[in-house]
Write a protein that holds these residues in place. Structure first.
Motif, PDB file in Angstrom:
ATOM      1  N   TRP A  35       1.021  -1.272  -0.029  1.00  0.00           N
ATOM      2  CA  TRP A  35       0.033   0.069   0.016  1.00  0.00           C
ATOM      3  C   TRP A  35       0.774   1.362  -0.085  1.00  0.00           C
ATOM      4  O   TRP A  35       1.710   1.463   0.912  1.00  0.00           O
ATOM      5  CB  TRP A  35      -0.945  -0.028   1.276  1.00  0.00           C
ATOM      6  N   MET A  47       3.608   2.787   2.542  1.00  0.00           N
ATOM      7  CA  MET A  47       3.052   2.844   3.738  1.00  0.00           C
ATOM      8  C   MET A  47       2.951   1.465   4.592  1.00  0.00           C
ATOM      9  O   MET A  47       3.419   1.432   6.075  1.00  0.00           O
ATOM     10  CB  MET A  47       1.335   3.185   3.860  1.00  0.00           C
ATOM     11  N   ALA A  48       2.621   0.287   3.998  1.00  0.00           N
ATOM     12  CA  ALA A  48       2.651  -0.842   4.649  1.00  0.00           C
ATOM     13  C   ALA A  48       2.518  -1.964   3.642  1.00  0.00           C
ATOM     14  O   ALA A  48       2.343  -1.731   2.522  1.00  0.00           O
ATOM     15  CB  ALA A  48       1.367  -0.905   5.502  1.00  0.00           C
ATOM     16  N   SER A  50       1.101  -5.779   3.227  1.00  0.00           N
ATOM     17  CA  SER A  50       0.127  -6.828   3.968  1.00  0.00           C
ATOM     18  C   SER A  50       0.314  -8.185   3.499  1.00  0.00           C
ATOM     19  O   SER A  50       0.640  -8.356   2.006  1.00  0.00           O
ATOM     20  CB  SER A  50      -1.290  -6.478   3.784  1.00  0.00           C
ATOM     21  N   ALA A  56      -0.126  -6.894   9.371  1.00  0.00           N
ATOM     22  CA  ALA A  56       0.638  -6.150   8.253  1.00  0.00           C
ATOM     23  C   ALA A  56       1.852  -5.311   8.876  1.00  0.00           C
ATOM     24  O   ALA A  56       2.026  -5.337  10.033  1.00  0.00           O
ATOM     25  CB  ALA A  56      -0.174  -4.756   7.660  1.00  0.00           C
ATOM     26  N   THR A  57       2.742  -5.087   7.918  1.00  0.00           N
ATOM     27  CA  THR A  57       4.042  -4.453   8.409  1.00  0.00           C
ATOM     28  C   THR A  57       4.038  -3.182   7.949  1.00  0.00           C
ATOM     29  O   THR A  57       3.990  -2.757   6.798  1.00  0.00           O
ATOM     30  CB  THR A  57       5.099  -5.228   7.796  1.00  0.00           C
ATOM     31  N   TYR A  58       4.025  -2.057   9.098  1.00  0.00           N
ATOM     32  CA  TYR A  58       3.997  -0.877   8.479  1.00  0.00           C
ATOM     33  C   TYR A  58       5.633  -0.269   8.521  1.00  0.00           C
ATOM     34  O   TYR A  58       6.493  -0.385   9.525  1.00  0.00           O
ATOM     35  CB  TYR A  58       3.122  -0.023   9.693  1.00  0.00           C
ATOM     36  N   GLU A  59       5.425   0.791   7.721  1.00  0.00           N
ATOM     37  CA  GLU A  59       7.018   1.638   7.395  1.00  0.00           C
ATOM     38  C   GLU A  59       6.821   2.744   8.667  1.00  0.00           C
ATOM     39  O   GLU A  59       5.756   3.050   9.091  1.00  0.00           O
ATOM     40  CB  GLU A  59       6.661   2.152   6.087  1.00  0.00           C
ATOM     41  N   VAL A  62       4.168   5.602   9.889  1.00  0.00           N
ATOM     42  CA  VAL A  62       2.937   5.239   9.589  1.00  0.00           C
ATOM     43  C   VAL A  62       2.053   4.767  10.723  1.00  0.00           C
ATOM     44  O   VAL A  62       2.305   3.862  11.328  1.00  0.00           O
ATOM     45  CB  VAL A  62       2.741   4.359   8.255  1.00  0.00           C
ATOM     46  N   GLU A  63       0.991   5.304  10.985  1.00  0.00           N
ATOM     47  CA  GLU A  63       0.039   5.190  12.257  1.00  0.00           C
ATOM     48  C   GLU A  63      -0.705   3.662  11.991  1.00  0.00           C
ATOM     49  O   GLU A  63      -1.611   3.905  11.128  1.00  0.00           O
ATOM     50  CB  GLU A  63      -0.869   6.236  12.619  1.00  0.00           C
ATOM     51  N   LYS A  64      -0.278   2.800  12.869  1.00  0.00           N
ATOM     52  CA  LYS A  64      -1.137   1.431  12.528  1.00  0.00           C
ATOM     53  C   LYS A  64      -2.515   1.643  12.879  1.00  0.00           C
ATOM     54  O   LYS A  64      -3.451   1.039  12.255  1.00  0.00           O
ATOM     55  CB  LYS A  64      -0.648   0.390  13.403  1.00  0.00           C
ATOM     56  N   LEU A  79      -7.576  -1.220   2.846  1.00  0.00           N
ATOM     57  CA  LEU A  79      -7.051  -0.348   3.489  1.00  0.00           C
ATOM     58  C   LEU A  79      -8.142   0.411   4.295  1.00  0.00           C
ATOM     59  O   LEU A  79      -8.891   0.992   3.309  1.00  0.00           O
ATOM     60  CB  LEU A  79      -5.917   0.319   2.696  1.00  0.00           C
TER      61      LEU A  79
END
Lengths: 113, 115
Positions: A35, A47-48, A50, A56-59, A62-64, A79
């Motif tokens: 994403w 951003m992340a 999935s 998901a793994t977020y950068e 980026v607010e989970k 998303l």
């Protein structure tokens, strides 16, 4: 070729509401979906990532809790922008890896008013 | 971490002429993929060309070709016989092997093809 269908293409929502964006892989199974967010005249910012059946793994940065990502099946990743604010207005794009490279959805232009 | 640099924010070329877009990258990996993507005003990302790092031969796709210099970590895109439909943003991207590997994008070059 591999196609990723992204919906909606455009959405306008009121501040404080949530918006869900869907990406479906039409003729292949997407184990991983990426994403991105793109501001006008800028590059794509990841951003992340999935993965089907897992979190998901977020950068960094980026607010989970604001950007909820769900990858419940091999053909669907979503998303959800929660409690949207005007600063969340942007162009959001999903992408999946295939044997030939990466295929992208057509993007969603989100406007929060 | 990998980085991708596109040093030309904007370029212009006349129809039927040839233009080269520059891209450099930095990585410690030996095997990877490099891509050029086109983003027209519709904002749909379109794959232009792909290069596998272990292949020495430069990739070509019709009017599009690359000059891949692995030692110099350079990956330029040449567009021959430019057409008005080539007007778009062009992004250079780096990816590790595997479909689960994320792409790292450059900042993009806005190409304008003129009559």
């Amino acid at each position: 070729g591999a196609v990723v269908s992204q919906h909606p293409s455009r959405v306008i929502c009121k501040s404080g509401t949530s918006v869900k964006i869907e990406c479906r892989s039409l003729d292949f199974q997407a184990t991983t979906m990426f994403w991105y967010r793109q501001f006008p005249k800028q590059s794509l910012m990841l951003m992340a990532t999935s993965n089907e059946g897992s979190k998901a793994t977020y950068e960094q940065g980026v607010e989970k809790d604001k950007f909820l990502i769900n990858h419940a099946s091999l053909t669907l990743s979503t998303l959800t922008v929660t409690s949207a604010h005007p600063e969340d207005s942007s162009f959001y794009i999903c992408s999946a890896g295939t044997d030939y490279g990466y295929t992208f959805g057509s993007g969603t232009r989100l406007t929060v008013v | 971490a990998q980085t991708v640099t596109q040093s030309q924010p904007e370029m212009s070329v006349q129809e039927a002429e040839t233009v080269t877009l520059s891209c450099t990258y930095d990585t410690s990996e030996n095997n990877y993929y490099l891509f050029w993507y086109k983003q027209p005003p519709s904002r749909q990302m379109i794959l232009v060309i792909r290069q596998e790092a272990y292949k020495q031969q430069n990739a070509t796709e019709n009017r599009f070709s690359v000059n891949f210099q692995k030692a110099a970590k350079s990956f330029s895109l040449k567009i021959s016989d430019s057409q008005l439909g080539d007007t778009a943003m062009y992004f250079c991207a780096f990816g590790n092997t595997g479909t689960a590997s994320k792409l790292t994008f450059g900042t993009g070059t806005r190409l304008q093809v003129t009559l």
